[in-house]
Design a protein around this motif. Structure first.
Motif, PDB file in Angstrom:
ATOM      1  N   PRO A 290       5.374  -1.971 -10.974  1.00  0.00           N
ATOM      2  CA  PRO A 290       6.448  -1.801  -9.974  1.00  0.00           C
ATOM      3  C   PRO A 290       6.919  -0.361  -9.850  1.00  0.00           C
ATOM      4  O   PRO A 290       7.327   0.074  -8.773  1.00  0.00           O
ATOM      5  N   VAL A 293       4.545   1.354  -7.406  1.00  0.00           N
ATOM      6  CA  VAL A 293       4.752   0.962  -6.000  1.00  0.00           C
ATOM      7  C   VAL A 293       6.050   1.542  -5.454  1.00  0.00           C
ATOM      8  O   VAL A 293       6.088   2.126  -4.352  1.00  0.00           O
ATOM      9  N   THR A 294       7.132   1.386  -6.210  1.00  0.00           N
ATOM     10  CA  THR A 294       8.431   1.881  -5.717  1.00  0.00           C
ATOM     11  C   THR A 294       8.464   3.399  -5.637  1.00  0.00           C
ATOM     12  O   THR A 294       9.200   3.962  -4.819  1.00  0.00           O
ATOM     13  N   TRP A 296       6.061   5.241  -4.630  1.00  0.00           N
ATOM     14  CA  TRP A 296       5.462   5.622  -3.339  1.00  0.00           C
ATOM     15  C   TRP A 296       6.505   5.572  -2.221  1.00  0.00           C
ATOM     16  O   TRP A 296       6.611   6.481  -1.412  1.00  0.00           O
ATOM     17  N   TYR A 297       7.257   4.480  -2.195  1.00  0.00           N
ATOM     18  CA  TYR A 297       8.244   4.322  -1.132  1.00  0.00           C
ATOM     19  C   TYR A 297       9.495   5.141  -1.374  1.00  0.00           C
ATOM     20  O   TYR A 297      10.389   5.177  -0.524  1.00  0.00           O
ATOM     21  N   GLU A 306       4.043   0.003   6.694  1.00  0.00           N
ATOM     22  CA  GLU A 306       5.052  -1.059   6.766  1.00  0.00           C
ATOM     23  C   GLU A 306       6.472  -0.551   6.576  1.00  0.00           C
ATOM     24  O   GLU A 306       7.373  -1.304   6.267  1.00  0.00           O
ATOM     25  N   LEU A 307       6.692   0.732   6.809  1.00  0.00           N
ATOM     26  CA  LEU A 307       8.027   1.273   6.580  1.00  0.00           C
ATOM     27  C   LEU A 307       9.038   0.754   7.604  1.00  0.00           C
ATOM     28  O   LEU A 307      10.198   0.502   7.285  1.00  0.00           O
ATOM     29  N   ALA A 312       9.165  -5.799   5.776  1.00  0.00           N
ATOM     30  CA  ALA A 312       8.500  -4.889   4.831  1.00  0.00           C
ATOM     31  C   ALA A 312       9.152  -4.957   3.439  1.00  0.00           C
ATOM     32  O   ALA A 312       8.470  -5.034   2.415  1.00  0.00           O
ATOM     33  N   TYR A 313      10.469  -4.935   3.412  1.00  0.00           N
ATOM     34  CA  TYR A 313      11.168  -4.911   2.118  1.00  0.00           C
ATOM     35  C   TYR A 313      10.949  -6.199   1.321  1.00  0.00           C
ATOM     36  O   TYR A 313      10.579  -6.161   0.138  1.00  0.00           O
ATOM     37  N   LEU A 316       7.375  -6.308   0.091  1.00  0.00           N
ATOM     38  CA  LEU A 316       7.158  -5.372  -1.010  1.00  0.00           C
ATOM     39  C   LEU A 316       7.649  -5.972  -2.331  1.00  0.00           C
ATOM     40  O   LEU A 316       6.962  -5.909  -3.359  1.00  0.00           O
ATOM     41  N   GLY A 319       5.248  -8.686  -3.373  1.00  0.00           N
ATOM     42  CA  GLY A 319       4.001  -8.122  -3.902  1.00  0.00           C
ATOM     43  C   GLY A 319       4.172  -7.585  -5.320  1.00  0.00           C
ATOM     44  O   GLY A 319       3.322  -7.807  -6.203  1.00  0.00           O
ATOM     45  N   VAL A 320       5.284  -6.902  -5.544  1.00  0.00           N
ATOM     46  CA  VAL A 320       5.542  -6.379  -6.901  1.00  0.00           C
ATOM     47  C   VAL A 320       5.706  -7.535  -7.882  1.00  0.00           C
ATOM     48  O   VAL A 320       5.201  -7.508  -9.018  1.00  0.00           O
TER      49      VAL A 320
END
Length: 337
Positions: A290, A293-294, A296-297, A306-307, A312-313, A316, A319-320
């Motif tokens: 996680p 992934v986090t 990156w965003y 997917e911003l 998207a949120y 995300l 997925g995490v």
């Protein structure tokens, strides 16, 4: 009962003279003072003198040497005390050195007993931690037939007492080792367990240095060609040597068990550390997914996948979560968690 020896007034001996007694062939006995020993030995009556000393002064040793005509080299060894177990022949007398052991304040303290054996005398000199031989004398005095074997049987009794004092110590070591083994396999690691194992092995090594040479000394005493050792007493000495061998074997066995216990303890500690490292690595991997992934965003870019999407949120987060669950099941299946 007459003994053939004219009684003389007994003067008070110094405090270091624990015992000074004349034993007659007919079972009689009487205390002596050091000055009268040579006169008693010069008498025609049969019997022998047993003198027991504890850390005597040089003046007392000089007096004993004069009364018994002991060799100066043996007296010099007795003054210095720190000798190895040995048997030495000086003319018509034997000089015997053995190490003694005594438990004081839960620690083993070592001492020495030096013995001078002659045709009609036995002199025992104790140094350091050493239990009194008064019980040995008391037992012999109650059995005149044993005293009739002469001073060599008294020497055997002293050596037997020395060896017998080692047996309770080895038994206590064995009991302590049993308790420490339970602590080794406990769920929690205790540093004091390792320290106690080391101290126990150190004590056993010291004890072995005292007992192992004693076997050679006893064997040499049995083979000694001097007529000072009664033939029947040689059989008793063989029994003492057997007891000494048993003590030495017990020490060797305990030393091996202690070495194994130390190795097992080290292996268990290393294994526990490995398990801890595996768990830390698994949790670090779970946290890394996680975080990656986090991170990156969390970058300051305008165009990212997917911003701008409506879901998207939540996607995300889902997925995490899926990644963490999959990693957890994998690590759990492999035994890392």
């Amino acid at each position: 009962m007459t003994t053939g020896i004219t009684p003389t007034p007994v003067q008070a001996n110094p405090a270091c003279v624990i015992n000074c007694t004349w034993y007659g062939a007919d079972g009689t006995q009487r205390p002596l003072d050091l000055d009268s020993i040579s006169d008693v030995l010069a008498d025609d009556a049969k019997g022998f003198v047993w003198v027991g000393l504890y850390e005597p002064s040089d003046a007392i040793l000089d007096k004993v040497q004069e009364e018994f005509d002991l060799h100066p080299l043996a007296i010099e060894d007795t003054r210095k005390a720190h000798q190895r177990p040995k048997i030495e022949t000086y003319g018509n007398s034997l000089f015997v050195v053995v190490h003694t052991a005594q438990v004081v304040d839960e620690r083993i303290r070592y001492g020495e007993t030096h013995a001078f054996l002659g045709p009609r005398f036995l002199v025992t000199v104790r140094h350091g931690a050493s239990l009194s031989y008064a019980p040995v004398r008391a037992r012999l005095e109650q059995e005149p037939e044993l005293l009739a074997m002469g001073p060599s049987f008294c020497l055997y009794s002293v050596l037997d007492a020395v060896v017998d004092h080692y047996l309770p110590i080895t038994d206590s070591f064995r009991d302590t080792l049993d308790l420490l083994e339970k602590n080794i396999f406990a769920d929690t690691y205790e540093r004091r367990t390792v320290i106690r194992l080391y101290e126990l092995k150190r004590e056993l090594n010291k004890m072995r240095l005292a007992v192992a040479p004693l076997q050679d000394a006893l064997a040499q005493l049995q083979r000694n060609q001097a007529q000072l050792i009664n033939e029947e007493v040689r059989l008793y000495l063989r029994d003492v040597q057997d007891h000494a061998a048993r003590v030495n074997d017990a020490i060797d066995t305990l030393r091996e068990m202690l070495g194994t216990a130390l190795n097992v303890n080290l292996s268990l500690v290393t294994l526990a550390q490995g398990e801890t490292v595996k768990q830390l690595g698994a949790w670090a991997a779970l946290l890394a997914a996680p975080t990656l992934v986090t991170s990156w965003y969390g970058m300051n870019f305008a165009h990212m996948p997917e911003l701008a999407g409506r879901f998207a949120y939540p996607l995300l987060m889902l997925g995490v979560g899926v990644i963490c669950v999959v990693l957890y099941r994998l690590f759990k299946r492999s035994g890392w968690l």
